[in-house]
Design a protein around this motif. Sequence first.
Motif, short mmCIF file in Angstrom:
data_model
loop_
_atom_site.label_atom_id
_atom_site.label_comp_id
_atom_site.label_asym_id
_atom_site.label_seq_id
_atom_site.Cartn_x
_atom_site.Cartn_y
_atom_site.Cartn_z
N LYS A 78 25.08 22.56 50.28
CA LYS A 78 25.61 23.36 52.09
C LYS A 78 26.78 23.96 51.73
N SER A 79 27.32 23.97 50.78
CA SER A 79 29.15 23.96 49.65
C SER A 79 28.47 25.81 48.91
N ARG A 80 29.16 26.59 49.40
CA ARG A 80 28.24 27.98 48.45
C ARG A 80 29.22 27.72 47.21
N ASN A 81 29.84 27.16 46.99
CA ASN A 81 30.16 26.62 45.04
C ASN A 81 29.55 26.06 44.97
N TYR A 82 29.37 24.88 45.36
CA TYR A 82 27.78 24.37 45.03
C TYR A 82 26.62 24.98 44.52
N ARG A 83 26.03 25.82 45.33
CA ARG A 83 25.11 26.17 45.48
C ARG A 83 25.40 27.74 44.22
N LEU A 84 26.64 28.30 44.11
CA LEU A 84 26.65 29.41 42.92
C LEU A 84 26.57 28.91 41.95
N PHE A 85 27.20 27.31 41.31
CA PHE A 85 27.24 26.60 40.43
C PHE A 85 25.92 25.73 39.76
N PHE A 86 24.86 25.45 41.04
CA PHE A 86 24.04 24.88 40.64
C PHE A 86 22.61 25.69 40.16
N ALA A 87 22.90 26.95 41.00
CA ALA A 87 22.29 28.39 40.34
C ALA A 87 22.62 29.38 39.11
N GLY A 88 23.77 28.73 38.77
CA GLY A 88 24.00 29.69 37.65
C GLY A 88 23.92 28.20 36.79
N GLN A 89 24.45 27.40 36.53
CA GLN A 89 23.99 26.15 35.38
C GLN A 89 22.40 26.00 35.22
N GLY A 90 21.50 25.94 36.71
CA GLY A 90 20.49 26.16 36.24
C GLY A 90 19.10 27.35 35.64
N ILE A 91 20.35 28.27 35.47
CA ILE A 91 18.90 28.85 34.75
C ILE A 91 20.04 28.78 32.96
N SER A 92 20.85 28.77 32.99
CA SER A 92 21.57 28.45 31.56
C SER A 92 21.23 27.44 30.89
N LEU A 93 21.35 26.37 31.73
CA LEU A 93 20.75 24.89 31.01
C LEU A 93 19.09 25.35 30.32
N ILE A 94 18.06 25.89 30.99
CA ILE A 94 16.77 26.15 30.29
C ILE A 94 17.55 26.75 28.63
N GLY A 95 18.06 27.74 28.28
CA GLY A 95 17.88 28.32 27.48
C GLY A 95 18.66 27.28 27.00
N THR A 96 20.01 26.40 27.14
CA THR A 96 20.69 25.06 26.65
C THR A 96 19.46 24.23 26.00
N TRP A 97 18.30 24.14 26.38
CA TRP A 97 16.94 22.84 25.91
C TRP A 97 16.96 24.14 25.10
N MET A 98 16.00 24.94 25.05
CA MET A 98 15.46 25.60 24.74
C MET A 98 15.92 25.69 22.80
N THR A 99 16.84 26.22 23.32
CA THR A 99 18.77 26.06 21.61
C THR A 99 18.55 24.83 20.77
N GLN A 100 18.44 24.00 22.04
CA GLN A 100 18.46 22.14 20.84
C GLN A 100 17.17 21.67 20.22
N LEU A 101 15.95 22.51 21.22
CA LEU A 101 15.04 22.26 20.21
C LEU A 101 14.56 23.40 18.68
N ALA A 102 15.06 23.97 19.33
CA ALA A 102 14.61 25.02 18.00
C ALA A 102 15.71 24.97 16.98
N THR A 103 16.81 24.21 17.26
CA THR A 103 17.67 23.49 16.23
C THR A 103 17.18 22.76 15.05
N VAL A 104 16.50 21.37 16.13
CA VAL A 104 16.23 20.74 15.24
C VAL A 104 14.66 20.80 14.61
N TRP A 105 14.10 21.95 15.06
CA TRP A 105 12.98 22.46 14.92
C TRP A 105 12.77 23.38 13.64
N LEU A 106 14.01 23.82 13.28
CA LEU A 106 14.68 25.19 12.35
C LEU A 106 14.85 24.11 10.94
N VAL A 107 16.07 23.16 11.39
CA VAL A 107 16.37 22.76 10.39
C VAL A 107 15.58 21.60 9.72
#
Length: 423
Positions: A12-41
């Motif tokens: 219900k808090s606007r700032n938290y909704r913005l945080f939730f949306a932005g982080q949700g997208i960015s974190l998908i990329g973060t987990w992709m990078t974590q997987l790609a890093t260990v695979w590449l190494v």
Amino acid sequence: MSKTKFILPALKSRNYRLFFAGQGISLIGTWMTQLATVWLVYSLTNSALMLGVVGFTSQIPSFFLAPFGGVFVDRFSRYRTLIGTQIMAMIQSLALAVLALTGVIQVWHIIALSLFQGFINALDAPARQAFVPELVEKREDLANAIAINSTMINGARLIGPAVGGLIIARIGAAYCFLIDGLSYIAVIAALLAMTVKPWKVTVSQGNALQKVKEGFVYAFSFPPIRAILLLSTLVSLMGLQNTILVPIFAEEILKGGAEALGFLMAASGVGALSGGIYLATRRTILGIGKLIAIAPAILGVGLIAFACSRYLPLSLFTMLFVGLGTILQIAASNTFLQTIVEEDKRGRLMSLYTMSFLGMIPVGNLLGGFLASRIGAPNTLILDGIACIIGSILFFKQLPALKKLVIPIYEQKGIVKPVGAAR
């Protein structure tokens, strides 16, 4: 419908909704990078020890610098700090992408950029943890916000590795890094769109070292906080070694390649997401101590079962419990600490939590890589599982005494009524 009431208060808090949306997208990329890093190494070196070294360099700055990051976060704007860390993290991911796309990437590049990311995380993690209370308009929504955070992180943990595994298998790890770098645009845009109250500059006595010492004394002189931090340290040291050893299981033991690695990480994400949803729908903070006590045992049993499996569907099933135990431990401990901490020490306590959680992962990665190169990855995870179960038993024995110390704080903060506490 009743469940929706318990999931949505923080949103219900606007700032938290913005945080939730932005982080949700960015974190998908973060987990992709974590997987790609260990695979590449692993594809570059075929070395369990080198997996441990890269994991070590990416997290070790959190161990040494997180306490100072906590002092910084208690003194300066957490909002501006996060904008800065997200911009630097975007640069780091795009640098990895350029090196990988041009085909010049070497292991030392990955180690150097992982170390840079570690420095960013040492400041970003305590700032992010301490910023959450500023995002919710009502104090009583804080526990829900933390639980939703965990759900969001593990929703991304489910999607990111599954997509990352497919991308690695089809077009290569470089594109995971590129997508991650671009995903930071979402979180930076969300932060810039927030309406944040001006940061009140607090004039504090003493230098940074004195403030760090004050934070340590505050945390370790109170048995419930001390017990949580020590259990978190054990789980991070032993229980999370699986994150750097999974490529060995996917490639050599289960003979499944990058797609199997993605599915294993995604299965862990499903378990973690389930735990996050459960925490988000809990009505009360009461009983969280039992959750914290049981979680390492769930993780330990999952690790032992995964280590013994030689059949992919069974391995996927066991990873559900690994993910579930991990998130219950991390998120429940976070919720407990955020609930009882004194406001002027929030940044420092969350930095100590970061130190016990993120800061111990690199030591665990190095230890896990070394043990796996000597006794094999399966035996290493069996030892890890036994250690987690022992930690669970020891914490459970302390629980009644710790509860007596915590209830008065809950009453003082109005979280529980004295009658309910007695019950």
